[in-house]
Scaffold this motif. Structure first.
Motif, PDB file in Angstrom:
ATOM      1  N   HIS A   7      -9.834 -81.581-100.413  1.00 45.47           N
ATOM      2  CA  HIS A   7     -10.747 -82.446 -99.640  1.00 45.47           C
ATOM      3  C   HIS A   7     -11.030 -81.772 -98.294  1.00 45.47           C
ATOM      4  CE1 HIS A   7     -11.821 -86.913 -98.606  1.00 45.47           C
ATOM      5  NE2 HIS A   7     -12.619 -86.080 -97.965  1.00 45.47           N
ATOM      6  N   HIS A  39     -20.009 -84.778 -97.552  1.00 47.59           N
ATOM      7  CA  HIS A  39     -20.627 -86.083 -97.772  1.00 47.59           C
ATOM      8  C   HIS A  39     -22.052 -85.915 -98.295  1.00 47.59           C
ATOM      9  CE1 HIS A  39     -17.460 -88.140 -95.528  1.00 47.59           C
ATOM     10  NE2 HIS A  39     -17.603 -87.255 -94.570  1.00 47.59           N
ATOM     11  N   GLU A  64     -18.382 -85.678-101.829  1.00 49.79           N
ATOM     12  CA  GLU A  64     -17.835 -86.999-101.483  1.00 49.79           C
ATOM     13  C   GLU A  64     -19.020 -87.934-101.287  1.00 49.79           C
ATOM     14  OE1 GLU A  64     -15.458 -87.223 -97.871  1.00 49.79           O
ATOM     15  OE2 GLU A  64     -14.482 -89.056 -98.578  1.00 49.79           O
ATOM     16  N   HIS A  74     -15.711 -94.257-100.520  1.00 51.19           N
ATOM     17  CA  HIS A  74     -16.053 -92.874-100.820  1.00 51.19           C
ATOM     18  C   HIS A  74     -15.542 -92.483-102.198  1.00 51.19           C
ATOM     19  CE1 HIS A  74     -16.542 -91.817 -96.282  1.00 51.19           C
ATOM     20  NE2 HIS A  74     -17.529 -92.559 -96.764  1.00 51.19           N
ATOM     21  N   HIS A 188      -9.159 -91.692-100.445  1.00 48.26           N
ATOM     22  CA  HIS A 188      -8.352 -92.371 -99.405  1.00 48.26           C
ATOM     23  C   HIS A 188      -8.308 -93.901 -99.472  1.00 48.26           C
ATOM     24  CE1 HIS A 188     -12.380 -92.578 -97.699  1.00 48.26           C
ATOM     25  NE2 HIS A 188     -12.395 -91.298 -97.419  1.00 48.26           N
ATOM     26  N   ASP A 244      -8.845 -83.755 -95.820  1.00 50.18           N
ATOM     27  CA  ASP A 244     -10.070 -84.318 -95.232  1.00 50.18           C
ATOM     28  C   ASP A 244     -10.399 -83.587 -93.921  1.00 50.18           C
ATOM     29  OD1 ASP A 244     -12.282 -85.942 -95.225  1.00 50.18           O
ATOM     30  OD2 ASP A 244     -11.172 -87.831 -95.037  1.00 50.18           O
TER      31      ASP A 244
HETATM   32 ZN   LIG Z   1     -14.124 -90.194 -96.889  1.00 44.48          ZN
END
Ligand SMILES: [Zn+2]
Ligand SMILES: [Zn+2]
Length: 280
Positions: A7, A39, A64, A74, A188, A244
């Motif tokens: 991620h 994203h 994502e 997400h 998450h 992330d």
């Molecule tokens: Zn996220």
């Protein structure tokens, strides 16, 4: 030894680095299996894949997807293809919707006497323009003292300049990913702050739609790794994890590779996903 980080963000979305800068940090962190998951865009995937190839690292192309509007959920997708027409059309539509939303909110602010250079804001924001960009412009113009004041008074849900955010539902994103041969994973879970019963009922619903994994080893889940690990395995969901990462010295998101040490079965889990993706 496999040290996965599944991620990571680049500046194709809201990360700071391009794919090559990110890749150098990936190597420095001794991460050997990584994924780029921006994203709502796959723009950085070809460069990341090339780089991984040159250095013999295992790479999983990812994305994502922002879903469910303002109660954001997400959905990570692994094994996507950067030139997939259906996914790219979905992301293009999301960009058009974001822009239209910012124009609606800009018009409302204008009617309230706050005149903002909306075209310029959209141009500068790139692919993911949203309320924070409007809030910053309001602060710069002196209409509010801070971005949080802009949200509290004007931009937050139910406030006078607010417009809802059109996005696919989580279920639609899951079905779309499955239809494109990708592996959908709920990102998450702890970030949504749902009571456990709500999470369980949504997992029931989304597994019926084709959800295949749960992102357990994410910094937000830190206090409850054992709970999520057991939950995922008991439901037959793949266990995934990643930092992330968005930028260095970031108080909010993780640093590259940071969740791997806590992830006992990282090698088996990450390669299970990798093999599944590459068998498609
Ligand atoms: Zn996220
Ligand atoms: Zn992310």
């Amino acid at each position: 030894m496999t040290h996965p980080d599944l991620h990571l963000h680049t500046n194709a979305s809201d990360g700071q680095m391009d794919a090559y800068q990110l890749a150098r940090l990936v190597q420095r962190a001794e991460v050997t299996l990584f994924s780029v998951t921006d994203h709502d865009t796959m723009a950085a995937l070809p460069a990341a894949a090339d780089w991984a190839d040159e250095r013999g690292l295992a790479f999983l192309p990812g994305v994502e997807i922002s879903t469910e509007g303002d109660e954001e959920v997400h959905i990570l997708g692994y094994g996507v293809k950067a030139d997939d027409p259906a996914l790219n059309e979905c992301f293009a539509q999301m960009r058009r919707d974001r822009e239209a939303r910012v124009r609606i909110m800009g018009k409302r602010l204008d009617e309230m006497g706050m005149h903002l250079p909306v075209d310029e804001i959209i141009r500068q924001a790139g692919d993911s323009v949203g309320r924070p960009h409007l809030g910053r412009a309001m602060q710069e113009a002196g209409y509010v003292g801070s971005v949080s004041e802009a949200f509290e008074k004007y931009l937050g849900a139910g406030k006078p300049a607010y417009a809802p955010r059109p996005t696919p539902s989580a279920e639609e994103a899951i079905r779309l990913l499955r239809s494109r041969g990708a592996v959908p994973v709920l990102a998450h879970p702890e970030e949504y702050q749902w009571p456990d019963e709500k999470l369980l009922s949504r997992l029931d619903q989304w597994q019926r739609a084709g959800l295949m994994g749960l992102e357990v080893y994410h910094p937000a889940n830190r206090q409850r790794y054992a709970f999520y690990d057991q939950l995922a395995r008991s439901r037959g969901l793949l266990v995934t994890g990643g930092s992330d990462f968005h930028r260095e010295n970031d108080g909010h998101h993780g640093q590259i590779g940071e969740t791997a040490p806590a992830w006992k079965n990282a090698v088996r889990d990450a390669w299970t996903l990798y093999r599944l993706v590459n068998a498609n």
